[in-house]
Design a protein around this motif. Sequence first.
Motif, PDB file in Angstrom:
ATOM      1  N   UNK A   1      51.980  31.194  39.208  1.00  0.00           N
ATOM      2  CA  UNK A   1      52.520  32.554  39.311  1.00  0.00           C
ATOM      3  C   UNK A   1      51.621  33.595  38.643  1.00  0.00           C
ATOM      4  N   UNK A   2      50.320  33.386  38.747  1.00  0.00           N
ATOM      5  CA  UNK A   2      49.368  34.357  38.194  1.00  0.00           C
ATOM      6  C   UNK A   2      48.655  35.074  39.338  1.00  0.00           C
ATOM      7  N   UNK A   3      48.258  36.312  39.081  1.00  0.00           N
ATOM      8  CA  UNK A   3      47.540  37.109  40.080  1.00  0.00           C
ATOM      9  C   UNK A   3      46.231  37.589  39.473  1.00  0.00           C
ATOM     10  N   UNK A   4      45.119  37.222  40.123  1.00  0.00           N
ATOM     11  CA  UNK A   4      43.820  37.722  39.692  1.00  0.00           C
ATOM     12  C   UNK A   4      43.676  39.179  40.113  1.00  0.00           C
TER      13      UNK A   4
ATOM     14  N   UNK B   1      34.438  47.911  45.326  1.00  0.00           N
ATOM     15  CA  UNK B   1      34.792  47.349  46.637  1.00  0.00           C
ATOM     16  C   UNK B   1      33.653  46.568  47.282  1.00  0.00           C
ATOM     17  N   UNK B   2      32.411  47.013  47.101  1.00  0.00           N
ATOM     18  CA  UNK B   2      31.278  46.306  47.677  1.00  0.00           C
ATOM     19  C   UNK B   2      31.119  44.918  47.088  1.00  0.00           C
ATOM     20  N   UNK B   3      31.249  44.808  45.767  1.00  0.00           N
ATOM     21  CA  UNK B   3      31.173  43.502  45.114  1.00  0.00           C
ATOM     22  C   UNK B   3      32.322  42.608  45.580  1.00  0.00           C
ATOM     23  N   UNK B   4      33.494  43.190  45.691  1.00  0.00           N
ATOM     24  CA  UNK B   4      34.689  42.445  46.114  1.00  0.00           C
ATOM     25  C   UNK B   4      34.536  41.921  47.535  1.00  0.00           C
ATOM     26  N   UNK B   5      33.932  42.718  48.415  1.00  0.00           N
ATOM     27  CA  UNK B   5      33.784  42.323  49.812  1.00  0.00           C
ATOM     28  C   UNK B   5      32.864  41.127  49.963  1.00  0.00           C
ATOM     29  N   UNK B   6      31.796  41.076  49.178  1.00  0.00           N
ATOM     30  CA  UNK B   6      30.866  39.943  49.248  1.00  0.00           C
ATOM     31  C   UNK B   6      31.590  38.652  48.909  1.00  0.00           C
ATOM     32  N   UNK B   7      32.347  38.652  47.843  1.00  0.00           N
ATOM     33  CA  UNK B   7      33.186  37.505  47.486  1.00  0.00           C
ATOM     34  C   UNK B   7      34.034  37.868  46.283  1.00  0.00           C
ATOM     35  N   UNK B   8      35.144  37.173  46.164  1.00  0.00           N
ATOM     36  CA  UNK B   8      36.000  37.323  44.998  1.00  0.00           C
ATOM     37  C   UNK B   8      36.736  36.014  44.792  1.00  0.00           C
ATOM     38  N   UNK B   9      37.507  35.937  43.753  1.00  0.00           N
ATOM     39  CA  UNK B   9      38.363  34.768  43.554  1.00  0.00           C
ATOM     40  C   UNK B   9      39.482  34.856  44.581  1.00  0.00           C
ATOM     41  N   UNK B  10      39.690  33.808  45.385  1.00  0.00           N
ATOM     42  CA  UNK B  10      40.691  33.887  46.462  1.00  0.00           C
ATOM     43  C   UNK B  10      42.047  34.356  45.963  1.00  0.00           C
ATOM     44  N   UNK B  11      42.617  35.307  46.698  1.00  0.00           N
ATOM     45  CA  UNK B  11      43.918  35.867  46.347  1.00  0.00           C
ATOM     46  C   UNK B  11      43.852  37.045  45.403  1.00  0.00           C
ATOM     47  N   UNK B  12      42.648  37.396  44.942  1.00  0.00           N
ATOM     48  CA  UNK B  12      42.514  38.488  43.974  1.00  0.00           C
ATOM     49  C   UNK B  12      42.788  39.834  44.631  1.00  0.00           C
TER      50      UNK B  12
END
Length: 345
Positions: A15-18, A24-35
Amino acid sequence: MHKDIDIEEALGLENARFVDLRSPGEYTVDTIPGAFNLPLLNDEERKIVGTIYNEQGPYQAREAGLGIVAPKLPDLVRQLERIKIHHDLIIFCWRGGLRSKSVAQLLDLMGIFAYRLKGGYKAYRRHINTFFNEVQLQQIFVVLDGLTGTGKTEIVHRLEQEDWPVLDLEGLANHRGSVFGSIGLGEQPSQRRLESQIFVKLISFESRKIIVVEGESRRIGRLFIPEVVYRSMEAGKKVLVYSPMEVRVKRLVDDYAHGSQEQISAIFNSLSYLQRRLGKRKVIELQRLLNDGQLEEVAEKLLREYYDVLYQHPEGPEAGYDLCVNSEDVEAAVRQIEAYLCKLI
C-alpha cells in the motif's frame, strides 16, 4: 519525521505509492513502475537551473531553483496529502539528492510522514541491473511459435484474460517485431522502461510454475529482450501455432490495415524498407496493389515472400514441438493450450 529506506525495503512495502520528483522528461524515459510524477522543475526549468550551475556555480543554481520551486510548494503539499489519504508516500529523485531531501524536510515541517528512497532512481536501476544479471528464472517458459497471421498474439491475450501468467513482450515493447511492427502503435518505450515493465511482470510471477510468451527474436523494434529472459525462452517448451493461408491473410489485413488511409499510407512507406530483401520491382508492385485496394493480395504476397521466408516456421504440425495447435478457431486453440498448460503445473 521522514524515514530513509533502501530500494529493497521500498519495493516490499504494501500500500505504498512512489512519487517521482524528477522532471517530466526524466520520468518519460523511465521511472519506478506505478510512480506518480510530481516534478519540482519542469524540463525547461531544469535546463535553466542546469545552465546556471555550469556557468555560475552551485549556489546560484540553488538560488534560482528556489525561486522557481517556492510558489509551487503549497500545491505540491496538497497533492501529496491527497495521495497520503490512501497510500504511504515514498518520494524519490534522480540519486536521492537535493530534490527529495528538500521535499522530505518540507513534509517534516508540515507533519506529514513519508519515506525517502536512498539513492533515488539510480538505486532502482542498480537493483534492476542486478536482478537481470543474477536472477535464475525457475519457471518453465512456454513459447508460442508460428508464422505471421496464425493468431499467436490473440491467443496470448486470451490466456492472459484467463489469468495465466503471460509475458506479453510485444505489448510491453509496443511493437509487433517486423518492419511493419510499429504501424498503428506509436512510439516504443525506452529500453529502461521495457526492462522495468518486464521486471514487474517477473516479480509478480514468482510463485507461478510457468510463464507463457510469444516467440520473438532477441530484438523487438529497437529494443532488446533481457538476456536471461531470452535464454529461458530458448530453453522452454515449444508450441507451434498454425493456420491455413486464407485465415492468415484475413488476420494480417485486420491487424494492420483496418481500412484506415493513415494505416495504408504507413504500410506503403514501410514497404520501401523491403527493397533489399524483395527487390525494387517487387516493392513497386506491392505498392501499386496497395494503392489499388488489393489488400488481401498484398497480404498474401508479403506472407509468402517476406514473413514466411524470414521466420521459417512450419506451415502445419511437425515433430520437434511439444504441442501443435490449429488456430483457425482461436477459442478452440486456447482451450487446447490451456489443457497442455494444466499438465505442466
